[in-house]
Design a protein around this motif. Structure first.
Motif, mmCIF file in Angstrom:
data_model
loop_
_atom_site.group_PDB
_atom_site.id
_atom_site.type_symbol
_atom_site.label_atom_id
_atom_site.label_comp_id
_atom_site.label_asym_id
_atom_site.label_seq_id
_atom_site.Cartn_x
_atom_site.Cartn_y
_atom_site.Cartn_z
ATOM 1 N N UNK A 48 0.852 -1.184 0.000
ATOM 2 C CA UNK A 48 0.000 0.000 0.000
ATOM 3 C C UNK A 48 0.888 1.234 0.000
ATOM 4 N N UNK A 49 0.422 2.306 -0.624
ATOM 5 C CA UNK A 49 1.159 3.569 -0.514
ATOM 6 C C UNK A 49 0.365 4.715 -1.105
ATOM 7 N N UNK A 50 0.858 5.939 -0.825
ATOM 8 C CA UNK A 50 0.350 7.137 -1.471
ATOM 9 C C UNK A 50 0.965 7.223 -2.858
ATOM 10 N N UNK A 51 0.197 7.706 -3.819
ATOM 11 C CA UNK A 51 0.650 7.691 -5.208
ATOM 12 C C UNK A 51 0.757 9.072 -5.834
ATOM 13 N N UNK A 52 -0.011 10.031 -5.344
ATOM 14 C CA UNK A 52 -0.079 11.318 -6.032
ATOM 15 C C UNK A 52 -0.631 12.385 -5.102
ATOM 16 N N UNK A 53 -0.148 13.634 -5.285
ATOM 17 C CA UNK A 53 -0.708 14.779 -4.577
ATOM 18 C C UNK A 53 -2.011 15.243 -5.215
ATOM 19 N N UNK A 54 -1.959 15.438 -6.557
ATOM 20 C CA UNK A 54 -3.085 16.015 -7.277
ATOM 21 C C UNK A 54 -3.426 15.176 -8.497
ATOM 22 N N UNK A 55 -4.532 14.426 -8.470
ATOM 23 C CA UNK A 55 -5.426 14.279 -7.329
ATOM 24 C C UNK A 55 -4.758 13.434 -6.246
ATOM 25 N N UNK A 56 -5.215 13.548 -4.987
ATOM 26 C CA UNK A 56 -4.634 12.726 -3.931
ATOM 27 C C UNK A 56 -5.054 11.269 -4.103
ATOM 28 N N UNK A 57 -4.090 10.419 -4.417
ATOM 29 C CA UNK A 57 -4.386 9.021 -4.703
ATOM 30 C C UNK A 57 -3.622 8.103 -3.756
ATOM 31 N N UNK A 58 -4.277 7.032 -3.340
ATOM 32 C CA UNK A 58 -3.630 5.950 -2.610
ATOM 33 C C UNK A 58 -4.019 4.648 -3.301
ATOM 34 N N UNK A 59 -3.220 3.605 -3.058
ATOM 35 C CA UNK A 59 -3.535 2.335 -3.699
ATOM 36 C C UNK A 59 -3.086 1.163 -2.875
ATOM 37 N N UNK A 60 -3.822 0.058 -2.998
ATOM 38 C CA UNK A 60 -3.422 -1.177 -2.320
ATOM 39 C C UNK A 60 -3.504 -2.335 -3.295
ATOM 40 N N UNK A 61 -2.573 -3.256 -3.121
ATOM 41 C CA UNK A 61 -2.487 -4.412 -4.005
ATOM 42 C C UNK A 61 -2.958 -5.651 -3.266
ATOM 43 N N UNK A 62 -3.796 -6.422 -3.937
ATOM 44 C CA UNK A 62 -4.317 -7.667 -3.374
ATOM 45 C C UNK A 62 -3.913 -8.811 -4.288
ATOM 46 N N UNK A 63 -3.567 -9.949 -3.686
ATOM 47 C CA UNK A 63 -3.138 -11.101 -4.484
ATOM 48 C C UNK A 63 -4.281 -11.713 -5.281
ATOM 49 N N UNK A 64 -5.507 -11.339 -4.947
ATOM 50 C CA UNK A 64 -6.681 -11.774 -5.708
ATOM 51 C C UNK A 64 -7.815 -10.808 -5.382
ATOM 52 N N UNK A 65 -8.932 -10.968 -6.042
ATOM 53 C CA UNK A 65 -10.082 -10.104 -5.740
ATOM 54 C C UNK A 65 -10.766 -10.610 -4.467
ATOM 55 N N UNK A 66 -10.009 -10.495 -3.354
ATOM 56 C CA UNK A 66 -10.552 -10.894 -2.064
ATOM 57 C C UNK A 66 -11.544 -9.837 -1.593
ATOM 58 N N UNK A 67 -12.028 -9.994 -0.374
ATOM 59 C CA UNK A 67 -13.133 -9.173 0.103
ATOM 60 C C UNK A 67 -12.927 -7.675 -0.118
ATOM 61 N N UNK A 68 -11.794 -7.132 0.325
ATOM 62 C CA UNK A 68 -11.583 -5.689 0.230
ATOM 63 C C UNK A 68 -11.566 -5.219 -1.219
ATOM 64 N N UNK A 69 -10.773 -5.893 -2.045
ATOM 65 C CA UNK A 69 -10.672 -5.495 -3.452
ATOM 66 C C UNK A 69 -12.006 -5.656 -4.160
ATOM 67 N N UNK A 70 -12.690 -6.750 -3.889
ATOM 68 C CA UNK A 70 -13.991 -6.986 -4.538
ATOM 69 C C UNK A 70 -15.020 -5.959 -4.084
ATOM 70 N N UNK A 71 -15.086 -5.726 -2.783
ATOM 71 C CA UNK A 71 -16.042 -4.739 -2.272
ATOM 72 C C UNK A 71 -15.772 -3.349 -2.832
#
Length: 202
Positions: A48-71
């Motif tokens: 997980x990490x911050x990706x950009x100021x403008x627009x403010x973006x964050x992102x997380x990587x999941x090994x599959x479309x598990x609950x969090x990614x799917x939701x």
């Protein structure tokens, strides 16, 4: 200087894969979501990490479309919640793989968000409310797809405990943030004595 060299495709020949220990410590993406059926989900992601100021973006990587990614993909929203040393054990307790309400399983109170429906961790001193900007399937250099996905969210609302602000400046160490280290059990706490400052060259 002797070096241990390996090609990941051929195996690392070590007791534990060093990749995530080398890229460390890593911020923890403590992601809160709500399923389309209304079930709350909370899970920690070490990629997980911050990706950009403008627009403010964050992102997380999941090994599959598990609950969090799917939701997140199905509802278009998620929250990120700062993991502190005080909350580390509850964060760990929320890393269940079963289809349950991890807020309840970890003994955590959920807080309502302002701009989205996904819940926040009430005890966390900092939370982001995010709307999904993109879901990127992960693939190798050869083009072969993996089961993993990278979920990117735009931060549309921010909650900060005012105790972490001094003269309007956010004080990282005051929150005692916890980060993921290498190996199956290693975590690190950011402490004030570890700080040093550098001025960028003109």
């Amino acid at each position: 200087m002797p070096t241990h060299f390996y090609r990941p495709s051929e195996g690392h020949r070590l007791p534990h894969d060093p990749f995530n220990a080398i890229v460390a410590p890593r911020p923890i993406g403590w992601i809160g979501t709500l399923s389309t059926a209304g079930v709350r989900n909370l899970a920690p992601y070490s990629f997980f990490n911050a990706l950009s100021y403008t627009p403010p973006l964050v992102g997380f990587s999941s090994t599959s479309r598990k609950h969090s990614a799917r939701n997140a993909e199905e509802t278009g929203e998620f929250t990120w919640n700062l993991v502190t040393r005080q909350l580390a054990e509850q964060m760990n307790a929320s890393s269940l793989t079963a289809d349950v309400d991890e807020f309840a399983a970890a003994g955590l109170e959920a807080a309502a968000s302002v701009e989205i429906a996904a819940p926040r961790v009430a005890a966390s001193p900092v939370s982001f409310e995010c709307r999904v900007a993109d879901v990127v399937p992960l693939r190798g250099a050869d083009g072969r797809s993996s089961r993993g996905v990278f979920t990117i969210g735009e931060v549309v609302a921010v909650h900060i405990d005012e105790a972490l602000l001094q003269d309007g400046v956010y004080q990282t160490a005051l929150a005692h943030p916890v980060m993921r280290g290498g190996g199956p059990t290693a975590y690190f706490e950011a402490l004030a004595e570890g700080r040093f400052d550098l001025v960028r060259p003109a």
